[in-house]
Scaffold this active site. Structure first.
Site, PDB file in Angstrom:
ATOM      1  N   ASP A 321       0.575  -1.261   0.049  1.00 54.84           N
ATOM      2  CA  ASP A 321       0.180   0.101  -0.153  1.00 54.84           C
ATOM      3  C   ASP A 321       0.926   1.084   0.187  1.00 54.84           C
ATOM      4  O   ASP A 321       1.222   1.972   0.892  1.00 54.84           O
ATOM      5  CB  ASP A 321      -1.141   0.157   0.590  1.00 54.84           C
ATOM      6  CG  ASP A 321      -0.364  -0.395   2.479  1.00 54.84           C
ATOM      7  OD1 ASP A 321       0.680  -1.070   2.163  1.00 54.84           O
ATOM      8  OD2 ASP A 321      -1.068  -0.033   3.659  1.00 54.84           O
ATOM      9  N   GLU A 514      12.320   1.472   8.199  1.00 55.37           N
ATOM     10  CA  GLU A 514      11.666   0.576   7.491  1.00 55.37           C
ATOM     11  C   GLU A 514      11.327   0.467   5.541  1.00 55.37           C
ATOM     12  O   GLU A 514      10.893  -0.963   5.331  1.00 55.37           O
ATOM     13  CB  GLU A 514       9.719   1.363   7.218  1.00 55.37           C
ATOM     14  CG  GLU A 514       8.833   0.619   6.843  1.00 55.37           C
ATOM     15  CD  GLU A 514       7.503   1.763   6.641  1.00 55.37           C
ATOM     16  OE1 GLU A 514       8.317   2.903   6.840  1.00 55.37           O
ATOM     17  OE2 GLU A 514       5.935   1.272   5.949  1.00 55.37           O
TER      18      GLU A 514
END
Ligand SMILES: *[C@@H]1O[C@H](CO)[C@@H](O)[C@H](O)[C@H]1NC(C)=O
Ligand SMILES: *[C@@H]1O[C@H](CO)[C@@H](O)[C@H](O)[C@H]1NC(C)=O
Ligand SMILES: *[C@@H]1O[C@H](CO)[C@@H](O)[C@H](O)[C@H]1NC(C)=O
Ligand SMILES: *[C@@H]1O[C@H](CO)[C@@H](O)[C@H](O)[C@H]1NC(C)=O
Length: 583
Positions: A321, A514
């Site tokens: 996403d 991340e």
């Protein structure tokens, strides 16, 4: 009230043309955390930089009381509450996020796990030791209030402590946890892994699937299905077949969810093939990105908004996403408003399920249940045939997402196009070397800081120039399955590139991220909906895996290497030069 809510959802389902099987109540009924006027007004007021902040705030009192005060306030202001009063209401009735979790030092954490000794470069070994120590910082456990007053929290109560990704992600996430567990097993922490597995198994028993993450607002959707693989890794590490026997039925239940709620059938050459897709038949903005979803919907005609929200949720379910993968074939592939996740049959999802089917077949035969073993063996064989017919492209030497509406493959580059290799979901061993050629043809080996997520720069976080740890793993361990020394050497060099990127950034910032921006010297990545996050569970897991696999060869000071075919022979030269210089 619940009656009205269900009616609303039913209408919504019909409106989406999805009026099929859904007889269950909506998975999240909370009129505070999942839908309703309170959520709408507060999120649209944008009191906080990130919409996730509000839906992570615990309530100060029972939800009925909070809703009643809100309704009174709304009535007093003819349903348009002034900003200051609304903020006052939030401050009075909600608490700061994160209060319901407490730090937890895993009981099985210990100094000096054995794998550290396999790392010959002293700086990398010291770094791995620090990442091993980070499990203590990422360990969380729920306070007893979450169990005694579940309605006052968006957090879903889980009995066992767990490891979180870090940053804004205070709760556990489904697919992240697989790479976290790989790292934990190297850190010799199987008890922590077992607890996390038990949490996931309990979620399947309760909800029929593993939600995206551990919050009620994630219940409508899942994430890439890796639970069976998690169990396999745990069982291999511990030989705990009693645990497997006890929970195999729950693993089967999770696969039933994908088979029944996420299935799609495709006709090709007179035959029909069953494959899977990401698909979330619920409208409404995602609670944790509410104002963004609402504003995006404002750019579309009213009749198209519920479908947009469902596609955004399906995009979140994919783990990607968001990405050009889900925008392809839409009216405006550069805008998120074109998202059409459920219209694509994803390579990685089907590879993960193929692997899960093989593991289930293996599990059942260990447990002596031949009929179930045969069932899953047949499912895998059918899926393999479907992958070969619908997704595989012999000329390009890779698999591609299949566009159901346009009846064609999306031939853009994505590391997920090689997921069947990683998952062992192929019958011809030559595919590993074809995969290398596929990477060369797309000039992927020219990137020195990691494998990009795509070659398209859309501003979405799962696109160029971001690189993500799990996708490095997909490609590296995929290529490593080859019997050809050259392909294996490329796998090693890709691991070296990724380790260097992570190590260099860590050396400068003392943090793991991340995602990384490979266009910018491997800085922390950007784009997408929120700031890049530090922590970081799966990044740490993948680094530990690579250091375990290639610890005897990886170097902290290795020079960037161009892996173009003609450069490969010279791949070792820079290291040689460096050692001469140091000498
Ligand atoms: C309340 O708001 C509505 C429109 O939202 C308006 O028509 C109505 O006159 C208002 N009532 C009062 C008492 O202000
Ligand atoms: C698990 O069983 C295998 C085969 O019996 C054995 O080789 C291995 O050492 C065992 N591992 C553990 C952790 O007990
Ligand atoms: C999915 O499977 C269910 C039952 O397992 C079936 O009723 C349904 O038609 C299938 N859906 C699609 C789109 O193939
Ligand atoms: C195999 O598993 C199925 C499904 O759980 C069960 O119904 C069946 O009784 C099992 N058979 C054996 C031999 O254990």
């Amino acid at each position: 009230m619940p009656g009205r809510t269900q009616e609303l959802y039913l209408l919504l389902l019909l409106g989406l043309g999805l009026g099929q099987q859904e007889t269950l109540p909506p998975p999240c009924e909370s009129e505070i955390y999942c839908h309703g006027a309170l959520l709408h007004q507060v999120q649209m007021a944008k009191f906080f930089q990130d919409d996730k902040h509000f839906v992570d705030m615990p309530l100060s009192r029972a939800p009925e009381q909070v809703l009643q005060s809100f309704n009174e306030l709304a009535k007093a202001h003819n349903h348009s509450i002034p900003r200051q009063q609304l903020l006052g209401f939030v401050q009075e009735h909600f608490q700061a996020p994160g209060q319901e979790l407490q730090p937890w030092t895993p009981g099985d954490w210990k100094d000096s796990p054995r794998f550290l000794q396999k790392i010959s470069d002293a700086k990398l070994r010291a770094w791995a030791g620090q990442l091993h120590t980070l499990w203590k910082k990422l360990g969380k456990k729920m306070k007893p209030e979450v169990l005694s007053h579940p309605n006052q929290f968006s957090l879903i109560y889980s009995e066992y402590p767990f490891i979180v990704p870090g940053g804004r992600f205070l709760e556990f996430y489904y697919w992240d946890s697989y790479w976290v567990m790989e790292g934990l097993l190297l850190s010799e922490m199987p008890e922590t892994v077992k607890g996390m597995l038990l949490n996931f198994l309990r979620l399947v028993e309760t909800y029929g699937h593993v939600p995206n993450g551990g919050r009620v607002y994630y219940l409508q959707r899942s994430q890439p299905p890796l639970l069976t693989l998690m169990m396999a890794r745990y069982v291999t590490h511990t030989n705990d077949t009693a645990f497997l026997r006890e929970h195999i039925g729950t693993l089967a239940l999770e696969l039933d969810f994908w088979a029944e709620k996420r299935n799609i059938s495709i006709s090709s050459g007179g035959s029909s093939y069953a494959l899977n897709r990401y698909h979330v038949p619920y409208g409404g903005p995602r609670p944790e990105s509410y104002s963004k979803d609402a504003e995006l919907a404002d750019t579309l005609p009213e009749g198209a908004r519920e479908a947009l929200w469902a596609e955004l949720k399906a995009g979140a379910e994919s783990g990607w996403d968001f990405s050009s993968r889900w925008l392809v074939g839409g009216t405006n592939p550069n805008s998120l408003s074109s998202i059409r996740t459920s219209k694509l049959v994803p390579v990685d999802l089907n590879a993960f399920l193929c692997q899960a089917e093989e593991l289930m077949s293996h599990f059942y035969s260990i447990l002596g249940n031949d009929s179930q073993a045969t069932k899953y063996r047949n499912l895998r064989a059918q899926r393999l045939a479907a992958l070969n017919t619908v997704l595989w492209d012999e000329e390009k030497g890779a698999w591609f997402d299949y566009d159901l509406e346009n009846g064609k493959k999306n031939q853009e580059f994505y590391p997920s196009n090689l997921a069947p290799l990683w998952a062992g979901c192929f019958s011809d061993p030559a595919v590993a070397d074809k995969a290398l050629k596929y990477l060369e043809d797309n000039r992927i080996l020219a990137f020195q800081h990691g494998i990009p997520t795509s070659l398209l720069k859309t501003g979405q976080q799962w696109d160029f120039p971001n690189a993500w740890a799990p996708l490095q793993d997909l490609v590296i361990r995929g290529l490593d399955k080859s019997h050809s020394p050259r392909t294996q050497e490329v796998a090693f060099q890709l691991a070296q590139n990724w380790i260097r990127t992570n190590f260099d950034v860590y050396s400068r910032k003392s943090a793991m991220y991340e995602k990384y921006d490979i266009n910018n010297g491997g800085e922390p990545g950007g784009g997408g909906e929120y700031e890049v996050q530090e922590g970081f569970g799966w990044t740490n897991g993948v680094v530990l895996m690579l250091l375990d696999r290639y610890g005897d060869r990886l170097r902290s000071g290795a020079w960037p290497v161009l892996l173009e075919p003609h450069c490969l022979a010279a791949a070792l030269l820079p290291n040689l030069l460096l050692s001469l210089m140091l000498w």
